[in-house]
Write a protein that holds these residues in place. Structure first.
Motif, PDB file in Angstrom:
ATOM      1  N   ARG A 182       0.578  -1.018   0.019  1.00 26.62           N
ATOM      2  CA  ARG A 182      -0.224   0.059   0.132  1.00 26.62           C
ATOM      3  C   ARG A 182       0.515   1.112   0.287  1.00 26.62           C
ATOM      4  NH1 ARG A 182      -1.611  -4.180   3.092  1.00 26.62           N
ATOM      5  NH2 ARG A 182      -0.271  -3.336   4.372  1.00 26.62           N
ATOM      6  N   ILE A 183       0.463   1.946  -1.179  1.00 26.30           N
ATOM      7  CA  ILE A 183       1.842   3.190  -0.972  1.00 26.30           C
ATOM      8  C   ILE A 183       0.710   4.454  -1.653  1.00 26.30           C
ATOM      9  CG2 ILE A 183       3.315   3.961  -3.456  1.00 26.30           C
ATOM     10  CD1 ILE A 183       3.128   1.572  -4.219  1.00 26.30           C
ATOM     11  N   THR A 184       1.680   5.213  -0.205  1.00 28.52           N
ATOM     12  CA  THR A 184       0.619   6.880  -0.148  1.00 28.52           C
ATOM     13  C   THR A 184       1.628   7.683  -0.449  1.00 28.52           C
ATOM     14  OG1 THR A 184       1.273   6.834   2.245  1.00 28.52           O
ATOM     15  CG2 THR A 184      -0.755   5.981   2.037  1.00 28.52           C
ATOM     16  N   ASN A 185       1.270   8.610  -0.534  1.00 31.18           N
ATOM     17  CA  ASN A 185       1.836  10.097  -1.118  1.00 31.18           C
ATOM     18  C   ASN A 185       1.622  11.071  -0.207  1.00 31.18           C
ATOM     19  OD1 ASN A 185       3.246  11.773  -2.524  1.00 31.18           O
ATOM     20  ND2 ASN A 185       2.519  11.755  -4.834  1.00 31.18           N
TER      21      ASN A 185
ATOM     22  N   GLU B  12       0.780  -0.772   8.541  1.00 29.74           N
ATOM     23  CA  GLU B  12       0.568  -2.420   8.846  1.00 29.74           C
ATOM     24  C   GLU B  12       1.622  -2.697   8.470  1.00 29.74           C
ATOM     25  OE1 GLU B  12      -2.438  -4.581   9.320  1.00 29.74           O
ATOM     26  OE2 GLU B  12      -4.061  -3.434   9.958  1.00 29.74           O
ATOM     27  N   HIS B  13       2.223  -3.861   8.315  1.00 32.73           N
ATOM     28  CA  HIS B  13       2.986  -4.352   7.370  1.00 32.73           C
ATOM     29  C   HIS B  13       2.846  -4.617   5.710  1.00 32.73           C
ATOM     30  CE1 HIS B  13       5.931  -5.741  10.117  1.00 32.73           C
ATOM     31  NE2 HIS B  13       5.456  -6.748  11.212  1.00 32.73           N
ATOM     32  N   GLY B  14       3.692  -3.559   4.646  1.00 32.64           N
ATOM     33  CA  GLY B  14       3.384  -3.593   3.785  1.00 32.64           C
ATOM     34  C   GLY B  14       3.183  -2.437   2.691  1.00 32.64           C
ATOM     35  N   ASP B  15       3.161  -1.655   4.551  1.00 40.26           N
ATOM     36  CA  ASP B  15       2.661   0.530   4.107  1.00 40.26           C
ATOM     37  C   ASP B  15       3.999   0.590   3.022  1.00 40.26           C
ATOM     38  OD1 ASP B  15      -0.162   0.460   4.686  1.00 40.26           O
ATOM     39  OD2 ASP B  15       0.116   1.131   6.506  1.00 40.26           O
ATOM     40  N   SER B  16       3.828   2.065   2.758  1.00 41.07           N
ATOM     41  CA  SER B  16       4.976   2.783   1.959  1.00 41.07           C
ATOM     42  C   SER B  16       4.374   4.044   1.591  1.00 41.07           C
ATOM     43  CB  SER B  16       5.991   2.223   1.393  1.00 41.07           C
ATOM     44  OG  SER B  16       6.901   2.631   0.788  1.00 41.07           O
ATOM     45  N   ASP B  17       5.288   5.175   1.451  1.00 42.83           N
ATOM     46  CA  ASP B  17       5.434   6.195   1.179  1.00 42.83           C
ATOM     47  C   ASP B  17       5.935   7.208  -0.405  1.00 42.83           C
ATOM     48  OD1 ASP B  17       2.750   8.439   2.521  1.00 42.83           O
ATOM     49  OD2 ASP B  17       4.708   9.832   0.932  1.00 42.83           O
TER      50      ASP B  17
ATOM     51  N   ASP C 268       8.954   2.691  -5.115  1.00 42.65           N
ATOM     52  CA  ASP C 268       7.988   1.269  -4.811  1.00 42.65           C
ATOM     53  C   ASP C 268       7.841   0.210  -4.717  1.00 42.65           C
ATOM     54  OD1 ASP C 268       8.093   2.911  -1.843  1.00 42.65           O
ATOM     55  OD2 ASP C 268       6.961   4.153  -2.844  1.00 42.65           O
ATOM     56  N   LEU C 269       7.735   0.035  -6.237  1.00 45.43           N
ATOM     57  CA  LEU C 269       6.188  -1.188  -7.158  1.00 45.43           C
ATOM     58  C   LEU C 269       7.818  -2.369  -7.163  1.00 45.43           C
ATOM     59  CD1 LEU C 269       4.393   0.249  -9.666  1.00 45.43           C
ATOM     60  CD2 LEU C 269       3.601  -0.827  -7.462  1.00 45.43           C
ATOM     61  N   ARG C 270       8.701  -1.411  -6.383  1.00 45.42           N
ATOM     62  CA  ARG C 270       9.584  -3.089  -7.112  1.00 45.42           C
ATOM     63  C   ARG C 270      10.381  -4.199  -5.960  1.00 45.42           C
ATOM     64  NH1 ARG C 270      14.613   1.829  -7.776  1.00 45.42           N
ATOM     65  NH2 ARG C 270      14.220   2.593 -10.172  1.00 45.42           N
ATOM     66  N   HIS C 271       9.461  -3.453  -5.120  1.00 41.31           N
ATOM     67  CA  HIS C 271       9.926  -3.925  -3.222  1.00 41.31           C
ATOM     68  C   HIS C 271       8.157  -4.069  -3.306  1.00 41.31           C
ATOM     69  CE1 HIS C 271      13.885  -3.014  -3.650  1.00 41.31           C
ATOM     70  NE2 HIS C 271      14.151  -1.544  -4.300  1.00 41.31           N
ATOM     71  N   LEU C 272       8.057  -5.588  -2.872  1.00 42.38           N
ATOM     72  CA  LEU C 272       6.709  -5.834  -2.991  1.00 42.38           C
ATOM     73  C   LEU C 272       6.423  -6.779  -1.774  1.00 42.38           C
ATOM     74  CD1 LEU C 272       5.000  -6.667  -5.957  1.00 42.38           C
ATOM     75  CD2 LEU C 272       5.315  -4.695  -5.202  1.00 42.38           C
ATOM     76  N   GLY C 273       7.984  -6.475  -0.823  1.00 41.80           N
ATOM     77  CA  GLY C 273       7.151  -7.122   0.818  1.00 41.80           C
ATOM     78  C   GLY C 273       7.409  -5.700   1.563  1.00 41.80           C
TER      79      GLY C 273
END
Length: 309
Positions: free
Chosen positions: A144-147, A165-170, A285-290
């Protein structure tokens, strides 16, 4: 090519995608499904989002499902556009405008269009939900990617930390990846010297600077002071000073292309640094899906940062 599908259904959209793939000899090597949720906030914003997705797709061919939520009180309706070939980059893009009751059922809308046996990523390029994993799209996605930089909804880093939660990023995190690499390289030039504290200065209110401070606090285990400073160009960080036991290591941003590194006992050096676009940040962000454990630690490290106005 843009195929208009007014007042349609997901079944009709799936059929059109299959037909477009056959008639235009499109490859089927999509590596993921990307779910993108935005508000109906004007044609310019939507066009910018589509341009970002198109540019990022050349590294990550995907089925991109863009959901634009309109008025929930309007009559229930789904209007769609299917973008293929040059209009979609290396992906196939479906832009869906949702009205009425459909705006409350985004998960049900996208489920029939998910690619089988591929990862699912959810992205909010504008307004970030406080708890991405708790949303309908977030429950479907592994990543899950936010901006937050373009949030405009009152969300803060503290809110993202509380809802993490695990899987979040920005995307603000991947935006400063080149700078973080330069900082790590500067410390490698000064091995064995303990960092006692750190000061970071950058654009006031920019969450990228705050997150960089949290990363330093969590990685170095020291108190970090974050203060405001004028920045040159678009890069949000102006200067970092690492107070070491035998002198200061300084990483000063000259402009959006150059960083000056000062290390005790060495001549100053200039290092090239490229300002990242939203498309480049999304592509990383899409290179690392874990799960991104370093991003999580940076969020937690915010508690070790002193903010000076």
């Amino acid at each position: 090519m843009i195929i208009e599908l007014p007042d349609t259904s997901t079944k009709a959209i799936a059929a059109e995608l299959a037909a477009a793939r056959e008639s235009h000899s499109l490859t089927t090597g999509r590596v993921l499904t990307l779910l993108v949720a935005i508000d109906d906030s004007g044609a310019d914003t939507i066009d910018d989002t589509l341009a970002t997705l198109r540019d990022a797709s050349f590294e990550h061919p995907a089925r991109v499902l863009v959901l634009i939520s309109g008025a929930p009180e309007a009559a229930t309706r789904l209007d769609a556009q299917v973008l293929v070939a040059t209009d979609a980059g290396a992906s196939e893009v479906v832009v869906m405008r949702l009205y009425g009751e459909l705006t409350s059922h985004l998960g049900a809308v996208v489920t029939p269009l998910l690619l089988p046996d591929t990862p699912v990523v959810a992205c909010w390029p504008q307004k970030a939900p406080g708890h991405p994993a708790g949303t309908q799209l977030g429950r479907i996605a592994q990543r899950r990617i936010t901006n937050l930089r373009r949030g405009g909804s009152g969300m803060t880093l503290e809110d993202l930390t509380a809802g993490y939660e695990h899987g979040d990023s920005d995307m603000m995190w991947s935006r400063i990846t080149p700078w973080r690499g330069i900082v790590a390289s500067a410390l490698d030039r000064h091995p064995g010297k303990r960092v006692e504290s750190a000061e970071i200065a950058g654009a006031a209110g920019d969450p990228s600077v705050d997150l960089a401070a949290g990363w330093l606090a969590s990685s170095l285990g020291v108190q970090v002071t974050r203060c405001s400073a004028h920045v040159t160009g678009d890069f949000p960080i102006a200067r970092l000073v690492l107070h070491c036991e035998d002198g200061d290591v300084v990483v000063a941003v000259q402009d959006s292309h150059t960083v000056r590194i000062s290390v005790p006992g060495h001549a100053d050096s200039l290092v090239a640094m490229v300002e990242r676009s939203d498309a480049e940040s999304l592509a990383e962000d899409l290179r690392h899906l874990g799960p991104d454990a370093t991003y999580e630690r940076a969020l937690r490290g915010l508690s070790g940062v002193d903010v000076e106005l």
